[in-house]
Design an enzyme around this catalytic site. Sequence first.
Site, PDB file in Angstrom:
ATOM      1  N   ASP A   1     -14.994 -37.163   6.386  1.00 25.09           N
ATOM      2  CA  ASP A   1     -14.399 -36.023   7.345  1.00 25.09           C
ATOM      3  C   ASP A   1     -13.309 -36.652   8.048  1.00 25.09           C
ATOM      4  O   ASP A   1     -12.963 -36.370   9.428  1.00 25.09           O
ATOM      5  CB  ASP A   1     -15.304 -35.568   8.290  1.00 25.09           C
TER       6      ASP A   1
ATOM      7  N   HIS B   1      -3.092 -25.395  14.212  1.00 25.74           N
ATOM      8  CA  HIS B   1      -2.619 -26.569  13.439  1.00 25.74           C
ATOM      9  C   HIS B   1      -1.239 -26.712  13.401  1.00 25.74           C
ATOM     10  O   HIS B   1      -0.644 -27.691  13.465  1.00 25.74           O
ATOM     11  CB  HIS B   1      -3.196 -26.667  12.409  1.00 25.74           C
TER      12      HIS B   1
ATOM     13  N   ASP C   1     -25.546 -17.421  14.594  1.00 24.81           N
ATOM     14  CA  ASP C   1     -25.037 -18.590  14.377  1.00 24.81           C
ATOM     15  C   ASP C   1     -23.740 -18.762  14.426  1.00 24.81           C
ATOM     16  O   ASP C   1     -23.094 -17.676  14.201  1.00 24.81           O
ATOM     17  CB  ASP C   1     -25.935 -19.428  13.286  1.00 24.81           C
TER      18      ASP C   1
ATOM     19  N   HIS D   1     -13.966 -33.184  12.425  1.00 22.45           N
ATOM     20  CA  HIS D   1     -14.847 -31.946  12.750  1.00 22.45           C
ATOM     21  C   HIS D   1     -16.051 -32.270  13.301  1.00 22.45           C
ATOM     22  O   HIS D   1     -16.876 -31.354  13.649  1.00 22.45           O
ATOM     23  CB  HIS D   1     -14.934 -31.088  11.334  1.00 22.45           C
TER      24      HIS D   1
ATOM     25  N   GLU E   1      -8.232 -31.311  15.774  1.00 22.34           N
ATOM     26  CA  GLU E   1      -9.418 -30.310  15.668  1.00 22.34           C
ATOM     27  C   GLU E   1      -9.722 -29.407  17.036  1.00 22.34           C
ATOM     28  O   GLU E   1      -9.860 -28.227  16.871  1.00 22.34           O
ATOM     29  CB  GLU E   1     -10.590 -30.785  14.945  1.00 22.34           C
TER      30      GLU E   1
ATOM     31  N   TYR F   1      -3.998 -36.865  11.707  1.00 19.41           N
ATOM     32  CA  TYR F   1      -5.485 -36.248  11.386  1.00 19.41           C
ATOM     33  C   TYR F   1      -6.569 -36.921  10.802  1.00 19.41           C
ATOM     34  O   TYR F   1      -6.923 -36.911   9.643  1.00 19.41           O
ATOM     35  CB  TYR F   1      -5.036 -34.936  10.355  1.00 19.41           C
TER      36      TYR F   1
ATOM     37  N   THR G   1     -22.457 -17.763   7.817  1.00 18.69           N
ATOM     38  CA  THR G   1     -23.790 -17.226   7.174  1.00 18.69           C
ATOM     39  C   THR G   1     -23.872 -15.586   7.579  1.00 18.69           C
ATOM     40  O   THR G   1     -24.649 -15.437   8.401  1.00 18.69           O
ATOM     41  CB  THR G   1     -24.769 -17.981   7.647  1.00 18.69           C
TER      42      THR G   1
ATOM     43  N   ASP H   1       0.884  -1.266   0.056  1.00 15.35           N
ATOM     44  CA  ASP H   1      -0.105  -0.059  -0.048  1.00 15.35           C
ATOM     45  C   ASP H   1       0.744   1.246   0.067  1.00 15.35           C
ATOM     46  O   ASP H   1       1.922   1.066   0.646  1.00 15.35           O
ATOM     47  CB  ASP H   1      -1.129  -0.213   1.460  1.00 15.35           C
TER      48      ASP H   1
ATOM     49  N   HIS I   1      -7.376 -21.043  15.030  1.00 17.82           N
ATOM     50  CA  HIS I   1      -7.693 -22.218  14.905  1.00 17.82           C
ATOM     51  C   HIS I   1      -6.409 -22.758  13.919  1.00 17.82           C
ATOM     52  O   HIS I   1      -5.671 -23.737  14.099  1.00 17.82           O
ATOM     53  CB  HIS I   1      -8.992 -22.605  13.902  1.00 17.82           C
ATOM     54  N   GLU I   2      -6.332 -22.113  12.647  1.00 17.78           N
ATOM     55  CA  GLU I   2      -5.439 -22.604  11.610  1.00 17.78           C
ATOM     56  C   GLU I   2      -3.924 -22.503  12.297  1.00 17.78           C
ATOM     57  O   GLU I   2      -3.022 -23.463  11.927  1.00 17.78           O
ATOM     58  CB  GLU I   2      -5.492 -21.733  10.493  1.00 17.78           C
TER      59      GLU I   2
HETATM   60  O1  LIG Z   1      -8.869 -26.010   9.566  1.00 22.40           O
HETATM   61  C1  LIG Z   1      -9.734 -26.752   9.535  1.00 22.40           C
HETATM   62  O2  LIG Z   1      -9.749 -27.908  10.176  1.00 22.40           O
HETATM   63  C2  LIG Z   1     -10.444 -26.727   8.182  1.00 22.40           C
HETATM   64  C3  LIG Z   1      -9.631 -27.245   6.941  1.00 22.40           C
HETATM   65  C4  LIG Z   1     -10.376 -27.634   5.887  1.00 22.40           C
HETATM   66  C5  LIG Z   1      -9.811 -28.097   4.697  1.00 22.40           C
HETATM   67  C6  LIG Z   1      -8.752 -29.098   4.795  1.00 22.40           C
HETATM   68  C7  LIG Z   1      -8.001 -29.666   3.621  1.00 22.40           C
HETATM   69  C8  LIG Z   1      -8.108 -28.803   2.395  1.00 22.40           C
HETATM   70  C9  LIG Z   1      -8.769 -27.752   2.559  1.00 22.40           C
HETATM   71  C10 LIG Z   1      -9.609 -27.162   3.580  1.00 22.40           C
HETATM   72  C11 LIG Z   1     -10.825 -25.359   7.780  1.00 22.40           C
HETATM   73  C12 LIG Z   1     -12.221 -24.965   9.098  1.00 22.40           C
HETATM   74  C13 LIG Z   1     -13.278 -25.859   9.364  1.00 22.40           C
HETATM   75  O3  LIG Z   1     -13.570 -26.244  10.268  1.00 22.40           O
HETATM   76  N1  LIG Z   1     -13.506 -26.474   8.051  1.00 22.40           N
HETATM   77  C14 LIG Z   1     -14.666 -27.504   8.221  1.00 22.40           C
HETATM   78  C15 LIG Z   1     -16.164 -26.874   8.181  1.00 22.40           C
HETATM   79  C16 LIG Z   1     -16.300 -26.431   6.758  1.00 22.40           C
HETATM   80  C17 LIG Z   1     -16.224 -24.981   6.417  1.00 22.40           C
HETATM   81  N2  LIG Z   1     -16.291 -24.760   5.110  1.00 22.40           N
HETATM   82  C18 LIG Z   1     -16.667 -26.247   4.445  1.00 22.40           C
HETATM   83  C19 LIG Z   1     -17.120 -26.275   3.167  1.00 22.40           C
HETATM   84  C20 LIG Z   1     -17.579 -27.439   2.865  1.00 22.40           C
HETATM   85  C21 LIG Z   1     -17.543 -28.488   3.818  1.00 22.40           C
HETATM   86  C22 LIG Z   1     -17.203 -28.362   5.179  1.00 22.40           C
HETATM   87  C23 LIG Z   1     -16.730 -26.962   5.521  1.00 22.40           C
HETATM   88  C24 LIG Z   1     -14.634 -28.437   7.226  1.00 22.40           C
HETATM   89  O4  LIG Z   1     -13.590 -28.306   6.226  1.00 22.40           O
HETATM   90  O5  LIG Z   1     -15.038 -29.720   7.208  1.00 22.40           O
HETATM   91  C25 LIG Z   1     -11.281 -24.720  10.521  1.00 22.40           C
HETATM   92  C26 LIG Z   1     -12.210 -23.319  11.192  1.00 22.40           C
HETATM   93  C27 LIG Z   1     -13.361 -22.965  10.032  1.00 22.40           C
HETATM   94  C28 LIG Z   1     -12.733 -23.546   8.581  1.00 22.40           C
HETATM   95 ZN   LIG Z   2      -9.161 -27.460  11.939  1.00 20.80          ZN
END
Ligand SMILES: O=C(O)[C@H](CCc1ccccc1)CC1(C(=O)N[C@@H](Cc2c[nH]c3ccccc23)C(=O)O)CCCC1
Ligand SMILES: [Zn+2]
Length: 336
Positions: free
Chosen positions: A244, A154, A210, A249, A174, A165, A204, A54, A150-151
């Site tokens: 999953d 990890h 939520d 998750h 998780e 995992y 959302t 910037d 969270h990320e």
């Molecule tokens: O870090 C994590 O555990 C999740 C990482 C998901 C991921 C893994 C591998 C490649 C790409 C993406 C991301 C997060 C997660 O809990 N994701 C869930 C819920 C979710 C978010 N967006 C989505 C879209 C479709 C399905 C599920 C989801 C998941 O991937 O299950 C963590 C906090 C918010 C997003």
């Molecule tokens: Zn995670």
Amino acid sequence: YDNLQTAQGTSLYSGTVTIGTSVSASKYYPEDLTRKVGTFTYANGTSTVYRIADTDDVWNGSDQRVVVDAHFGASMVYDYFKTVHGRNGIDGAGGPTAYAAANGGAGLISSIVRYSTAYNNAFWDGTKMTYGDGDGSTFAPLVSLDIAAHEMTHGVTQYEANLTYQNESGALNESWSDVFGALVERYVYGESTDTWKIGEDCYTPGTSGDALRYMDDPHDASNGGYTSNDDPDHYSERYTGTSDNGGVHINSGIPNHAFYLLAKGGTHHLSGVAVTGIGADDAGKIWYKALADYMTASTNFAGARQATLSAASALFGGSSAQYTSTQSAWCAVGVG
Ligand SMILES: O=C(O)[C@H](CCc1ccccc1)CC1(C(=O)N[C@@H](Cc2c[nH]c3ccccc23)C(=O)O)CCCC1
Ligand SMILES: [Zn+2]
Ligand SMILES: [Ca+2]
């Protein structure tokens, strides 16, 4: 922050936040040379990553809000682990920084924003945090503070227990990320009911109240989970399928709820076990020490119970209130 510059823009965070910026040739980069935290971006919808800059260090451009939020998030997570747990960065030595060094920045802990197009997710890829913009309906940009934490957690887990995992160790991986997501949000904004929600600031955007997950009530009816599942809060309800990665998750709801009961106290709606809360600070100390000193890649739920008891004993003593409540928290969710 170095170069105390103020970032503005319609950030997730009201008003303005200050982010560290490095200056070269009258270009400002989101690079905090004190915390070794830096933020990059993708050209929207491409796989071309670059160091966003910037000219006046007021980051209020339409594609700059997510930069501010991701950078602010990583900075706050850095501060939390350093200040509360004495941990220097993700790897414990101020890194990892190789990605940034390889992409024109200084050695920095890197975040990348604007991944893909309307990407409804975020992830840790083994070296850095990456965030999607969301599609604007299911998600706003996923750069909320609890998701950044969270990320980044990890990453911490990878350098510590490195929990595999999948299945129960994956659900612990998780859960530890959700727990520190909650604790970082609490550290920065103080404790509120939002503390125990995950992703409430970007999930959302058209629906208020939520969240993606709820640590205080994993079954929450409005818990979208994204596939609108509700999550278990007792071992007897665990998911045993293969989706999953074996429900990482989903089953995270069980240790998440154990942590919530340990911190806040309460009586489990299914087991009827009562837990005397010890506060989120002591609970967080136990959870961090368990991850760093007692858990390993193959630790399962029973192993996590033992690890947190060992940590509680080492920190507070084997007949302390903290130890006793750790026992009852796991008992409440049907583990041990
Ligand atoms: O870090 C994590 O555990 C999740 C990482 C998901 C991921 C893994 C591998 C490649 C790409 C993406 C991301 C997060 C997660 O809990 N994701 C869930 C819920 C979710 C978010 N967006 C989505 C879209 C479709 C399905 C599920 C989801 C998941 O991937 O299950 C963590 C906090 C918010 C997003
Ligand atoms: Zn995670
Ligand atoms: Ca939250």
